[in-house]
Design an enzyme around this catalytic site. Structure first.
Site, PDB file in Angstrom:
ATOM      1  N   LYS A  33      32.329 -58.030  34.585  1.00 47.45           N
ATOM      2  CA  LYS A  33      31.927 -58.786  33.406  1.00 47.45           C
ATOM      3  C   LYS A  33      30.523 -59.330  33.649  1.00 47.45           C
ATOM      4  O   LYS A  33      30.282 -60.044  34.619  1.00 47.45           O
ATOM      5  CB  LYS A  33      32.906 -59.935  33.163  1.00 47.45           C
ATOM      6  CG  LYS A  33      32.488 -60.836  32.021  1.00 47.45           C
ATOM      7  CD  LYS A  33      33.582 -61.799  31.635  1.00 47.45           C
ATOM      8  CE  LYS A  33      33.123 -62.721  30.533  1.00 47.45           C
ATOM      9  NZ  LYS A  33      34.172 -63.662  30.141  1.00 47.45           N
ATOM     10  N   LYS A  77      32.769 -55.147  30.581  1.00 47.85           N
ATOM     11  CA  LYS A  77      32.391 -55.983  29.444  1.00 47.85           C
ATOM     12  C   LYS A  77      30.979 -56.500  29.621  1.00 47.85           C
ATOM     13  O   LYS A  77      30.672 -56.986  30.705  1.00 47.85           O
ATOM     14  CB  LYS A  77      33.376 -57.144  29.389  1.00 47.85           C
ATOM     15  CG  LYS A  77      33.125 -58.147  28.335  1.00 47.85           C
ATOM     16  CD  LYS A  77      34.169 -59.219  28.453  1.00 47.85           C
ATOM     17  CE  LYS A  77      33.819 -60.310  27.463  1.00 47.85           C
ATOM     18  NZ  LYS A  77      34.560 -61.488  27.722  1.00 47.85           N
TER      19      LYS A  77
HETATM   20  C1  PBG Z   1      35.388 -66.297  28.060  1.00 43.85           C
HETATM   21  C2  PBG Z   1      35.237 -65.021  27.306  1.00 43.85           C
HETATM   22  C3  PBG Z   1      34.083 -64.600  26.658  1.00 43.85           C
HETATM   23  C4  PBG Z   1      34.414 -63.451  25.957  1.00 43.85           C
HETATM   24  C5  PBG Z   1      35.757 -63.161  26.215  1.00 43.85           C
HETATM   25  N1  PBG Z   1      36.258 -64.144  27.073  1.00 43.85           N
HETATM   26  C6  PBG Z   1      32.749 -65.228  26.549  1.00 43.85           C
HETATM   27  C7  PBG Z   1      32.057 -65.717  27.734  1.00 43.85           C
HETATM   28  O1  PBG Z   1      32.288 -65.280  28.867  1.00 43.85           O
HETATM   29  O2  PBG Z   1      31.217 -66.596  27.543  1.00 43.85           O
HETATM   30  C8  PBG Z   1      33.453 -62.696  25.079  1.00 43.85           C
HETATM   31  C9  PBG Z   1      34.042 -61.768  24.079  1.00 43.85           C
HETATM   32  C10 PBG Z   1      33.133 -61.375  22.984  1.00 43.85           C
HETATM   33  O3  PBG Z   1      31.901 -61.646  23.002  1.00 43.85           O
HETATM   34  O4  PBG Z   1      33.635 -60.745  22.051  1.00 43.85           O
HETATM   35  N2  PBG Z   1      35.876 -66.282  29.318  1.00 43.85           N
END
Ligand code: PBG
Length: 333
Positions: A198, A253
């Site tokens: 991520k 992601k």
């Molecule tokens: C938080 C989380 C995020 C997303 C999913 N879980 C945002 C972040 O890490 O700030 C993003 C998903 C999206 O942008 O659709 N843990």
């Protein structure tokens, strides 16, 4: 003997039937995971301005929508709670309260749509006043203290009936810790989907609007725990560690800007999901609103690209409309 003019790759592309025969990848409803946002209240359906077509739903409405998604054949839903700011604390303690919003949503959805897989994020950001995924002291995100909180949160969600817990926090060692906590709580069958690779991405902007963590986060970022967009080998290390610690599936992601990572990770042989994140969704909508892109066509092409890169499934805010179109035989990629 394999050169032009004997070889003409256009031969196979001449007709729709021939193109269908030689196509390497396919998209089906089995590939779709639908992320939803839940809020308190009844009958609430609150549009998220930066995500056209996406609403925050109260649990009763979410139940109806998830039943509809189930009837379209969508295998799983990812549930994200949007907390009232008054419920947030620096330590995010509401995250492991068995009567919190996400647990209530999970219980209702499990009862109403028992055939749908429920996925819950394991991370503190919806619950913290500062919007970080972990516990903060003197501006530092504390790894090991956060893991203790995540263990409680994961067990709480699994006990409520969530079949897949998905740590999205990027702390070191959390997969092993969560696995051990689930097993100790007699929840050995709960699956772990690790957000293993991520990245610290600006494409999460609209999601942070949707859950209200953007205002909380302010000018801060998540670069001390989410990955550097310049790194690829490191993603393989992250994924390998998570597999070794007991991840059942892994996630990359964001999605489309990181298809090279999806390709490399899926080669490791572990089910690899990709998250077409909020910013990817919103920019397609924005361009379509300008008349610059044909939305269904770019949507379909983007999902096909994930499959071609090796994704087993895709988390996408387009899931329901895509499932409807797939069933009706309308898929343009
Ligand atoms: C938080 C989380 C995020 C997303 C999913 N879980 C945002 C972040 O890490 O700030 C993003 C998903 C999206 O942008 O659709 N843990």
């Amino acid at each position: 003997m394999s050169a032009f003019p004997q070889t003409r790759l256009r031969r196979n592309r001449q007709t729709p039937w021939s193109r269908r025969l030689v196509r390497e990848s396919a998209v089906s409803v089995d590939d779709l995971i639908w992320p939803i946002f839940v809020v308190e209240g009844r009958g609430v359906e609150q549009p998220v301005p930066s995500m056209p077509g996406v609403c925050r739903l109260s649990v009763d409405v979410a139940v109806e929508r998830v039943q509809e998604a189930a009837s379209l054949g969508i295998p799983a839903v990812a549930v994200f709670p949007v907390l009232d700011p008054a419920e947030k604390t620096p330590g995010g303690e509401r995250a492991w309260d068995r009567d919190n919003l996400v647990c209530r949503a999970v219980r209702a959805l499990r009862a109403a749509a028992p055939g749908v897989g429920l996925i819950c994020d394991v991370a503190l950001d919806p619950f913290t006043t500062h919007g970080q995924d972990g516990i903060v002291r003197d501006g530092v995100i504390l790894n090991d203290e956060t893991i203790e909180a995540l263990r409680l949160q994961a067990v709480c969600q699994a006990a409520a009936g969530c079949q897949i817990v998905a740590p999205s926090d990027m702390m070191d060692g959390r997969i092993g810790a969560v696995r051990a906590a689930l097993d100790a709580a007699n929840l050995p069958d709960t699956q772990i989907l690790s957000y293993a690779a991520k990245y610290a991405s600006a494409f999460y902007g609209p999601f942070r609007d949707a859950v209200g963590s953007k205002a909380a986060l302010g000018a801060a970022d998540k670069r001390t725990y989410q990955m550097d967009p310049g790194n690829s080998d490191e993603a393989l290390r992250e994924v390998q560690l998570d597999i070794d610690e007991g991840a059942d599936m892994v996630m990359v992601k964001p999605g489309m800007p990181y298809l090279d990572i999806v390709r490399r990770v899926s080669g490791l042989g572990v089910p690899t999901f990709a998250y077409q994140v909020s910013g990817e969704y919103s920019m397609m909508h924005a361009a379509a609103q300008q008349g610059w892109l044909d939305l269904p066509k770019v949507r379909d092409e983007s999902i096909m690209a994930f499959k071609r890169a090796g994704a087993a499934a895709v988390l996408t805010y387009f899931a329901v409309e895509l499932a409807r179109d797939l069933r009706a035989g309308r898929f343009s990629a």
